[in-house]
Design an enzyme around this catalytic site. Structure first.
Site, PDB file in Angstrom:
ATOM      1  N   GLY A 108      -8.567  14.403   4.473  1.00 21.26           N
ATOM      2  CA  GLY A 108      -9.878  14.398   5.087  1.00 21.26           C
ATOM      3  C   GLY A 108     -10.718  15.093   4.059  1.00 21.26           C
ATOM      4  O   GLY A 108     -10.214  15.913   3.277  1.00 21.26           O
TER       5      GLY A 108
ATOM      6  N   CYS B  73      -1.899  16.254   2.927  1.00 22.66           N
ATOM      7  CA  CYS B  73      -3.264  16.667   2.313  1.00 22.66           C
ATOM      8  C   CYS B  73      -3.927  17.726   3.316  1.00 22.66           C
ATOM      9  O   CYS B  73      -3.451  18.717   3.486  1.00 22.66           O
ATOM     10  CB  CYS B  73      -4.049  15.577   1.947  1.00 22.66           C
ATOM     11  SG  CYS B  73      -5.131  15.817   0.523  1.00 22.66           S
ATOM     12  N   TYR B  74      -5.153  17.406   3.479  1.00 22.67           N
ATOM     13  CA  TYR B  74      -6.037  18.186   4.540  1.00 22.67           C
ATOM     14  C   TYR B  74      -5.136  18.711   5.718  1.00 22.67           C
ATOM     15  O   TYR B  74      -5.087  19.866   6.022  1.00 22.67           O
ATOM     16  CB  TYR B  74      -7.143  17.597   5.159  1.00 22.67           C
ATOM     17  CG  TYR B  74      -8.088  18.742   5.910  1.00 22.67           C
ATOM     18  CD1 TYR B  74      -8.825  19.445   5.427  1.00 22.67           C
ATOM     19  CD2 TYR B  74      -8.027  18.496   7.386  1.00 22.67           C
ATOM     20  CE1 TYR B  74      -9.742  20.202   6.269  1.00 22.67           C
ATOM     21  CE2 TYR B  74      -8.909  19.022   8.121  1.00 22.67           C
ATOM     22  CZ  TYR B  74      -9.436  20.140   7.509  1.00 22.67           C
ATOM     23  OH  TYR B  74     -10.407  20.892   8.603  1.00 22.67           O
TER      24      TYR B  74
ATOM     25  N   GLU C  68       1.338   7.702   2.031  1.00 18.57           N
ATOM     26  CA  GLU C  68       0.960   6.469   2.638  1.00 18.57           C
ATOM     27  C   GLU C  68       0.720   5.298   1.367  1.00 18.57           C
ATOM     28  O   GLU C  68       0.633   4.186   1.810  1.00 18.57           O
ATOM     29  CB  GLU C  68      -0.207   6.440   3.628  1.00 18.57           C
ATOM     30  CG  GLU C  68      -1.285   6.965   3.009  1.00 18.57           C
ATOM     31  CD  GLU C  68      -1.313   8.572   3.235  1.00 18.57           C
ATOM     32  OE1 GLU C  68      -0.385   9.212   3.078  1.00 18.57           O
ATOM     33  OE2 GLU C  68      -2.394   9.082   3.058  1.00 18.57           O
TER      34      GLU C  68
END
Ligand code: XMP
Length: 598
Positions: free
Chosen positions: A51, A78-79, A171
């Site tokens: 995000g 990630c975030y 992904e």
């Protein structure tokens, strides 16, 4: 059915995670991060998405820390990786801004366990990074599983508690072992792999019947794959008498669009398609409008007005009719469709009036959880001809968002200096191409945010590999530039020509688009190129930009490298019409440029 929960922190890729998991045969659902521990306790695994926020910002989206006590495996991406680190007592710090690690990177496997169970120590694998912040200290119990050159903590895990954090995006297909990593996570979750698209059709048919009750459905068909598949699915669920399908000719359609759609439907026995010519409505509403977001909003509104007009002409009682749309996943996410994501473009299916109707339960969107490939598969399972199902995506607003308009030139104030700097930069890269910033802007997406910036035009002899290397180097270094073009035809001095949305320009683009699509069908047979927008830009009169891309799900894309000699032949054919000043080739990936220009 075993399910995986994905908490959405607003990454452009959140829905890709969901699709990948489903493709691996496990049903996945996207939830808001405010989901409670009780809600989450029924899932076999939890994924925290990426995000745009920073964990240390005030009001950064978080998660109930109690979920770490549920005993359910958790993967942070990630975030999500940074958030898990932050909550469990590690440390996250700002990186060097957007571009700290952006695009392809390589990780070195240090411990082949958990999500790397079948990897080997010392093995290198390519991944896709897009982040500014990074983890700088691990929580207790965690260890490093893999590192990149720029980030020691690219992949970490607490193997005893089944918590994993990765800085890269598994992904996207650019992460070559991404699917394997997700599969390993599913194994850790002990999730049964028993979900497929046949189940989707059956359960969606039931859902449509329940949502529609004894009412009827009105669907506008744009000519694209999505609304056509939605139409067929609605027909299957409700029967032809309860579905009114309206093909709206916006005046921004491609050559032959309507006949092709009608033929495909008739082939499978669907003949309840109605046609309405809304050319005048669309041209009038868009007169003098240049700003892309404004255009998109108007297009969405006019679609609704047409629907209202036709409904009232037909005397349809609004109480008995729902409005259906062929919206698919990327449409909702890229419009800032979830709470934490940033707005890139207003999809024509997501303008404010539609949002209001959605809130009132008056809209039905049977494909809104699917990605393009899944829609295609559903279309094929429903009997549509592969020729229709595998057509290139064509946006609802059609050619209207491929005709750039502007009343005046929009060169940056420092354009002379900027051109000088880019040309100097090219020399440092041993390139003798000439760079000229164009006096127009187009939309891009970087680090999960929308940009509206200038293209730069490169001219001179070059091959795709040189252009492919220069393009990201330029957009990474010069933040006024989000797109790189290569001039295929003779050298020009680009000057701006005031331009609006006229039938004449639309006809020029339709002509060039037809030549280009026929050419592509011949040289590529639609095998590699996922989509090829053909764009009209007001440079030296009107120039054409070819934007062939290779993509999986439209969330990321690479410019397609088609045979240069053939491209030159195509450019010559387009120039032969005498209506076009130059032909350019868009050599930008997504990110940093979106697929469409507006
Ligand atoms: P971008 O330009 O955002 O496009 O990279 C991603 C994909 O979405 C399509 N697109 C649209 N499709 N209505 C649609 O039906 C729209 O308003 C719209 N805008 C973009 C685009 O063609 C590409 O395949």
């Amino acid at each position: 059915m075993d399910k995986i929960a994905i908490l959405d922190y607003g990454s452009q890729y959140t829905h890709l995670i969901a699709t990948r998991i489903r493709r691996l045969g496990v049903y996945s659902e996207i939830l808001d991060p405010t989901a409670t521990k009780e809600q989450l306790s029924v899932y076999k695994g939890i994924i925290l998405s990426g995000g745009p926020a920073s964990v240390y910002e005030k009001d950064a989206p978080s998660v109930d820390p109690e979920i770490f006590k549920l005993g359910i495996p958790i993967l942070g991406i990630c975030y999500g990786h940074q958030l898990m680190t932050h909550i469990l007592g590690g440390k996250v710090e700002p990186g060097k801004g957007v571009g700290a690690e952006f695009g392809k990177a390589e990780i070195l496997i240090k411990k082949p366990a958990g999500i790397f169970a079948d990897f080997l120590t010392g093995m290198k694998t390519q991944v896709w990074m897009s982040h500014g912040d990074k983890v700088t200290k691990l929580p207790a119990g965690f260890e490093i599983l893999a590192s990149s050159d720029d980030d020691e903590y690219s992949a970490v895990g607490d193997i005893s508690r089944n918590f994993y954090g990765i800085q890269f995006h598994t992904e996207v297909k650019h992460s070559t072992k991404g699917e394997q990593i997700l599969l390993n996570f599913l194994k850790i979750c002990n999730a049964r792999r028993d979900w497929d698209l046949k189940n989707f059709i059956d359960s969606e048919v039931e859902k449509i019947r329940t949502q529609v009750g004894d009412k009827k459905v009105f669907l506008m068909i744009s000519g694209g794959v999505d609304s056509t598949v939605a139409f067929v699915l609605l027909n299957k669920a409700l029967g032809p008498n309860r579905v009114y399908g309206l093909f709206v000719d916006t005046g921004f359609m491609r050559e032959n669009e309507r006949v092709e759609v009608e033929t495909s439907l008739r082939e499978i026995g669907v003949d309840n398609l109605h046609v309405y010519d809304a050319t005048e409505e669309f041209y009038t509403a868009l007169e003098g409008i240049a700003e892309p977001e404004k255009k998109r909003e108007i297009i969405g509104r006019v679609f609704l007005e047409v629907q209202k007009k036709v409904s009232s002409d037909l005397k349809l009682d609004p109480e008995n009719w729902l409005l259906a749309q062929g919206t698919i996943y990327p449409d909702t996410i890229e419009s800032g469709g979830t709470k934490n994501s940033s707005k890139i473009k207003t999809h024509h299916n997501r303008v404010p009036e539609i949002e209001k109707l959605i809130a009132e339960g008056k809209i039905i969107e049977p494909l809104k959880d699917l990605y393009k490939d899944e829609v295609r598969e559903v279309g094929q399972k429903l009997g549509l001809h592969p020729r229709m199902v595998w057509r290139h995506p064509f946006p609802g607003p059609g050619l209207a968002v491929r005709i750039l308009c502007a009343a005046e030139s929009d060169l940056p104030e420092n354009s002379a200096q900027l051109d000088h700097d880019i040309n100097t930069f090219l020399l440092t890269k041993n390139s003798h191409l000439k760079a000229q910033t164009l006096p127009i802007k187009s939309v891009g997406v970087q680090g999960d945010f929308r940009t509206y910036r200038h293209p730069v035009l490169l001219s001179g002899p070059a091959d795709w590999s040189e252009l492919g290397a220069l393009s990201p180097a330029i957009t990474n270094k010069f933040d006024q530039i989000n797109r790189v073009l290569y001039l295929i035809t003779d050298d020009i001095t680009p000057t701006f020509s005031p331009a609006s949305l006229t039938k004449q320009r639309s006809a020029s683009l339709r002509m060039a688009d037809k030549i280009a699509m026929d050419w592509l069908r011949e040289i590529d047979e639609y095998k590699n190129v996922w989509q090829m927008p053909v764009v009209l830009i007001p440079i030296n009169g009107d120039a054409i930009v070819l934007r062939p891309i290779v993509s999986e799900e439209a969330m990321t894309a690479n410019f397609a490298q088609l045979p240069m000699e053939k491209v030159k032949e195509l450019a010559a054919k387009i120039m032969a019409s005498g209506q076009i000043s130059a032909v350019m080739y868009d050599v930008t990936n997504k990110p940093p440029a979106t697929i469409e220009w507006e």
